[in-house]
Design an enzyme around this catalytic site. Structure first.
Site, PDB file in Angstrom:
ATOM      1  N   ASP A 186       4.028 -34.893  24.120  1.00  0.00           N
ATOM      2  CA  ASP A 186       4.235 -33.686  23.306  1.00  0.00           C
ATOM      3  C   ASP A 186       5.081 -34.069  22.100  1.00  0.00           C
ATOM      4  O   ASP A 186       5.399 -35.249  21.895  1.00  0.00           O
ATOM      5  CB  ASP A 186       4.898 -32.569  24.121  1.00  0.00           C
ATOM      6  CG  ASP A 186       4.398 -31.191  23.697  1.00  0.00           C
ATOM      7  OD1 ASP A 186       4.659 -30.803  22.548  1.00  0.00           O
ATOM      8  OD2 ASP A 186       3.740 -30.521  24.504  1.00  0.00           O
ATOM      9  N   HIS A 257       0.817 -31.007  18.751  1.00  0.00           N
ATOM     10  CA  HIS A 257       1.846 -31.434  19.712  1.00  0.00           C
ATOM     11  C   HIS A 257       1.909 -32.962  19.787  1.00  0.00           C
ATOM     12  O   HIS A 257       2.006 -33.544  20.862  1.00  0.00           O
ATOM     13  CB  HIS A 257       1.560 -30.838  21.098  1.00  0.00           C
ATOM     14  CG  HIS A 257       1.920 -29.393  21.223  1.00  0.00           C
ATOM     15  ND1 HIS A 257       3.217 -28.935  21.132  1.00  0.00           N
ATOM     16  CD2 HIS A 257       1.137 -28.300  21.438  1.00  0.00           C
ATOM     17  CE1 HIS A 257       3.226 -27.622  21.287  1.00  0.00           C
ATOM     18  NE2 HIS A 257       1.970 -27.208  21.453  1.00  0.00           N
ATOM     19  N   GLU A 324      -2.331 -24.996  20.091  1.00  0.00           N
ATOM     20  CA  GLU A 324      -1.263 -24.786  19.125  1.00  0.00           C
ATOM     21  C   GLU A 324      -1.236 -25.888  18.072  1.00  0.00           C
ATOM     22  O   GLU A 324      -0.222 -26.552  17.854  1.00  0.00           O
ATOM     23  CB  GLU A 324       0.085 -24.698  19.842  1.00  0.00           C
ATOM     24  CG  GLU A 324       0.179 -23.504  20.791  1.00  0.00           C
ATOM     25  CD  GLU A 324       1.503 -23.429  21.526  1.00  0.00           C
ATOM     26  OE1 GLU A 324       1.991 -22.302  21.756  1.00  0.00           O
ATOM     27  OE2 GLU A 324       2.055 -24.494  21.885  1.00  0.00           O
TER      28      GLU A 324
END
Length: 545
Positions: A186, A257, A324
């Site tokens: 991440d 990410h 995202e």
């Protein structure tokens, strides 16, 4: 008997005046038919630790009155044909027990249920004085509702040492959970050793400090944080999980990410828009704007990464995130816009879809399947890809209706990092209030799906994101006891209408299960609220009303 998760069918042999039981004793033996020796070794080790008895093997032909002496394990082809590999039948009588499984997994679950019959103390690692070991005479027939009964463990935000991962696998096994989704990369850290690219762990596995609580508090812990798993560590985790019939699904998050990767190899970023040479691993929580560029070199880089991932993880599915992914850098990037024009794409959403489809094909060519968060539906999804539906049911419904396999894990229901009660006592209160009862009433298959679409729901998964969990004690608190309720939702044949579920019966059985958790050393949230040392007074969370 207070079994969790609840089995499908139970028949106990007792009358108004007498209840039969089987007692473990120093001369008790465990025998196994061909192929069942692995589960027998596991059961022997667990029962020996708690009781101090050796449970030496004995020939399966050693019989008394036509009944197996003591404890015997074997496969049942008829059970497998009718109910599958994970089904089992358990018969306990005065002279011993007969454990049968549709496959090794079913036999293992029979052994887990059998162990629960002896009471909470059987989960301890050494014998206690004065303990007696009696199981009721009973027949149990059982099989799971879902094939995917998963837990996501985020080791990217806060690294969890290998020993704690192995312990978590044991706790999953107790609850008949069978998929560990290991979130390895991440913005805040890269946790898997990649031989070809040593800076991914040399740089990407470490951050200078960490945010404490939610961003609005502007509070930091200035201790450096990090760690990573060597390939041998991960092979050990995979093998340990496999012995407990748990599949480990790795997640390598892309194209968003990905700041930890960009910090390690700046050329992976959108260098025509931003100077990535001075980027460090991100020290905040949330979504970082630095995403991967879409060059051929970046595609080759992650093909090489995934080639090493596949060497370690034999799972059918590989999770590639896809969630995202901010598009601002791509919108500003001449290189990204040129790629959109070259491919004839409608925009940045389709660019992300193209990126994901590339790796879907790459994995399929190697006999694997891509799974990603429901954002991968945006811009179109490759036919063989599966979806983890996290933003609610909607993505999972759309995917299932389009013929894609789905794992239901909506954050409104099964994000176990979310708070367990209202009020200031909950440590770093984030997200929705989701009580033990709320989790028990979660239904993975929404009524909008007809039978054909519902068949694409592989199962369900509870997610543990660790921004606010710094170690195993915090994970215990957030996960338990709610993970026990989730396990019953994933395994047991509960009413599809959540309002009709027998929560009072589950709550009664939990009184015994708390004692099992005590014996296992789990620092769960007590029903009456957190212990003083489980609170984090003054650390700001982000509650959602």
């Amino acid at each position: 008997m207070d079994l969790i998760p609840a089995p499908r069918r139970v028949h106990r042999f007792e009358t108004d005046t007498h209840a039969w039981s089987y007692r473990l004793r120093p001369e008790s033996r465990i025998t196994a038919a061909q192929g069942a020796q692995g589960v027998a070794r596991w059961l022997r080790a667990e029962l020996s630790a708690a009781t101090g008895f050796p449970f030496d093997a004995r020939s399966p032909e050693d019989r008394r009155g036509g009944e197996a002496l003591d404890i015997h394990l074997e496969f049942d082809p008829e059970l497998r044909a009718t109910h599958g590999r994970e089904a089992y039948r358990l018969d306990v009588h005065e002279y011993g027990a007969h454990l049968r499984g549709g496959g090794r997994a079913g036999l293992f679950y029979a052994a887990q249920t059998f162990r629960q019959l002896f009471g909470p103390q059987v989960h301890r690692r050494a014998p206690l004085p004065g303990a007696e070991w009696a199981a009721p005479s009973v027949t149990i027939e059982d099989a799971p509702r879902f094939g995917w009964r998963g837990v996501l463990l985020d080791v990217a935000r806060h690294f969890l040492p290998k020993a704690d991962v192995l312990r978590f696998l044991d706790l999953m096994a107790v609850h008949k959970l069978n998929v560990l989704h290991l979130h390895l990369t991440d913005d805040q850290g890269w946790r898997i050793e990649i031989d070809r690219y040593p800076r991914l762990t040399g740089v990407g596995a470490w951050r200078e400090r960490s945010m404490v609580g939610f961003r609005a508090a502007d509070r930091r812990d200035d201790r450096p944080h990090g760690g990573f798993y060597s390939k041998d560590d991960l092979r050990e985790i995979v093998a340990y999980a496999a012995e407990r019939h748990i599949t480990v699904v790795p997640e390598i998050d892309l194209p968003g990410h990905s700041r930890a990767a960009v910090a390690a190899y700046p050329e992976l970023g959108n260098t025509d828009v931003v100077d990535t040479s001075a980027l460090g691993v991100w020290t905040d929580w949330g979504v970082d704007p630095h995403v991967l560029n879409v060059s051929d070199a970046t595609l080759r880089f992650f093909e090489n990464v995934l080639a090493e991932v596949l060497e370690v993880f034999p799972s059918e599915f590989v999770h590639l995130g896809g969630d995202e992914c901010p598009k601002e850098q791509w919108k500003a990037s001449p290189a990204a816009q040129a790629r959109i024009a070259e491919l004839g794409l409608a925009g940045e959403d389709e660019l992300q879809s193209w990126f994901i489809r590339h790796f879907d094909r790459w994995l399929a060519e190697r006999g694997r399947r891509l799974i990603g968060w429901d954002e991968i539906l945006e811009g179109g999804l490759a036919p063989g890809a599966a979806v983890s539906s996290w933003r609610g049911y909607e993505g999972g419904i759309a995917a299932a209706k389009a013929g894609h396999d789905v794992v239901m894990c909506p954050e409104q229901h099964v994000y176990l990092d979310h708070r367990q009660a209202p009020g200031d006592d909950e440590p770093i209160p984030v997200g929705y209030v989701r009580t033990l009862e709320d989790v028990y009433r979660f239904e993975p298959v929404p009524p909008e799906l007809d039978d054909a679409a519902a068949a694409h729901v592989l199962g369900t998964q509870a997610n543990l994101w660790t921004e606010f969990m710094t170690g195993a004690r915090d994970i215990d608190y957030r996960a338990f006891p709610r993970l026990a309720a989730f396990a019953e939702v994933a395994w047991s044949d509960l009413p599809r209408d959540p309002a009709e579920r027998p929560y009072e019966d589950f709550e009664r059985r939990m009184a015994t299960h708390y004692r099992r958790l005590d014996a296992l050393g789990v620092e769960y949230r007590p029903p009456g609220g957190p212990h003083p040392w489980q609170r984090r007074p003054g650390v700001l969370g982000r509650p959602i009303d």
